[in-house]
Design a protein around this motif. Sequence first.
Motif, short mmCIF file in Angstrom:
data_model
loop_
_atom_site.label_atom_id
_atom_site.label_comp_id
_atom_site.label_asym_id
_atom_site.label_seq_id
_atom_site.Cartn_x
_atom_site.Cartn_y
_atom_site.Cartn_z
N CYS A 1 11.64 -15.35 -12.63
CA CYS A 1 11.53 -14.87 -14.01
C CYS A 1 11.03 -15.96 -14.96
N SER B 1 11.70 -11.85 -24.38
CA SER B 1 11.84 -11.01 -23.20
C SER B 1 11.93 -11.87 -21.95
N ALA C 1 10.64 -11.70 -18.06
CA ALA C 1 9.66 -10.97 -17.25
C ALA C 1 9.67 -11.49 -15.83
N SER D 1 9.65 -6.29 -17.19
CA SER D 1 10.27 -7.15 -18.19
C SER D 1 11.42 -6.41 -18.87
#
Length: 770
Positions: A158, A164, A166, A171
């Motif tokens: 990630c 966010s 993702a 995401s």
Amino acid sequence: MVRLMRPNDGGLAPTRRGLLVAMAGASLAFGFPRELEAAMDPAMPGGVPRSDTGLAFEPTLWFAMDGNGIVTINIIRAEMGQHVGTALARILADELEVGWDKVRISHVDTDLKWGLMVTGGSWSVWQTFPVFSRAGAAGRIALIEQGARLLGVEPSDCVARDGSVAAGQRSISYGDIVRQGTLDRRFTAEELGALPVKPASERRLVGRAVQALDIPPKTNGTARYGIDARVPGMVYARPRIPPTRNGAKVNSIDDSAAKAVKGYVTSIALDDPSGTVPGWVMVIAESYPAAIRAAELVKVDWTAGPTAGVSENDIQERARQLITQPDVGTVLDTGGGDTAAAFKVARTTLEQSYTTATVLHFQLEPVNALAFEKDGLFEIHTGNQWQSLILPTLAKALGRPERGIVMRTYLIGGGFGRRLNGDYAVPAALAAKALGKPVKMVLTRADDTLFDSVRSPSVQRLRMAFGESGNVTAMEHDAAAGWPTQVMADFFMPKGQDGKPFDPFAIAGADHWYNVGAQKVRAISNDLANTAFRPGWLRSVGPGWTNWALESFIDEAAHHVGLDPVAFRLRLLDGSGRNAGSAPNAIGGASRQAEVVRRAAARAGWGAPLPADTGLGLATSFGQERDMPTWVACAARVHVSRTSGIVTVEKLTIVTDAGTVVDPDGARAQTEGGALWGLSMALHEGTAFERGQVRDINLDSYTPLRISDVPELDISFVDSVEVPVGLGEPATTVVAPAIGNAIFAAVGARLRHIPITPETVLAALNRTEG
């Protein structure tokens, strides 16, 4: 007044990093986990209110995130026009990887959990950068770990970006993570200290242009300053200022004439166990206009303190006497060397003395405070730069523990170091205690001036020894002035080479980065100044006068040995020995100072022909103290009228190396503001003590720089990824000596006192021409 265009971080020069760490403590700096204060009441002080969606994720006491991904960052630094919240919030937000539109700031009230609450000395970014960087990094790591669990992937798969987490094409927003997951990741102080932070190449907010978060409330009228504070049922107070700052006693009060003023309530002599406001009488009324009128009619008979007859000349003469006594003062640790032996064998020597006048703060918002007791807690509503300093004094004055007192935070309408000394909170608190009701005290402009913690007048003696080919073999610098830290915060005083304590904020700047062979710096406390008034910290603090003397003297030394002043400085800024610099704050040492000198000289056209009676002068500094140097150089171009003595500053060229520049617009604003105040103190500002009080109490006779006198400004910064250091004050320190050196270059007249007036210029010209 031009100074109000660019407020700054404050007036206090930085002290040793280790002392700050010891006072704040690692647990306070990183405090995991803690509860935040309740959401800020929109009707209360300025700043940006928190989101109303509820706080759900709080991995550190420095920020919290709600279910919409809104991040509220807690700011312990005072806001006085410098947008400090914007500068600091972006540090944390950058590491957290959250969009700027999701960031809010909250200027918090006093609480021991925040550690050392002080805003001054250009400390804010320097102190906060490592703490907020790691707090943001911790939040990002926790969000990535929880986001990975929700996405069913490994955290290593990630990345966090723009609010966010993702993993490939999938995401999840921070807000969704907060709403859906149980975030229970915690870090120890040791783990936080070891967290990696972004390389400079990956920063997306630090060093980039963003809109200041507090512009809307400041422009739509919702921002709250201390002078705006009010509660139901409060009364107003205006003080009668005694004839001396210390030692005055009230013999009697005659308020018979004041009783004719509608709304007048009473007049009370304060009983102050803390000794902060001896001899004060508070005139109480139902409205502030009534308090003003009544105070003019109240007659007070005082016994003045012992300094009732003290003049500016008395204070300066005392400083000169102290300098002649070799065993007085504290010798700083400057690497040793026998200066006495070097002077004995020197081929030539140079000695000069330099002086500065008393300087007032004259901030736009006069000092004020609202005080009252509620639910067993004594509340102080006011703007303040050093809450941690005044709380113990309030506790002593009120006779209650510090935990029983809270200072509510407000925006400040100009601090410049005046509000580092929170003495103005004491009389309001004592009056409220005596009356048993809320008391709001507001000082008039004249009251504020008489109660000011002024920048002390100073006297300095500098000596230099030269060997073959004009090489410098030794230098001595003796500086005598009132010591604000000795009077108000003696716990901040380190010890010198001789084991004696000294005020670092009254000598910083004298322990320079020039290689001068044997070096001796002696800091001397002017005891008469300390008792005649309460010396204060004013923007640029010690370097405001130490660098005036140092850089004027360096210029004189260059001419003494027949060298170009820029070339002479570069010769001495060789980066050898103790001037090589060290990690983390002073990497590069004197070589970085030499670079800003080269750049400033080149940008200003050093050596190019100039019109008659026009000169270019240069000065340089490291801003505050050696532990967090901000390298700065200024070239001033001035024209001098030989008939009137008027000095016209045509252009200031300033180059600064402050390491990483966190807030580019703020950096420029701070530099402009600092430079203009430096110009103001060089040519316009200055008062004098007469009969124990300052002579000038309003802007009819105390005349700071006006807009029509503002010169062209050429401001530039050295691109750097080094530790971010201070920008609120360094530019102030170099302007006056650059102007003085430029006057000499223009007409051959050497000035050794500031402010430089037309009269002193004409006198210097007469001496030169005579």
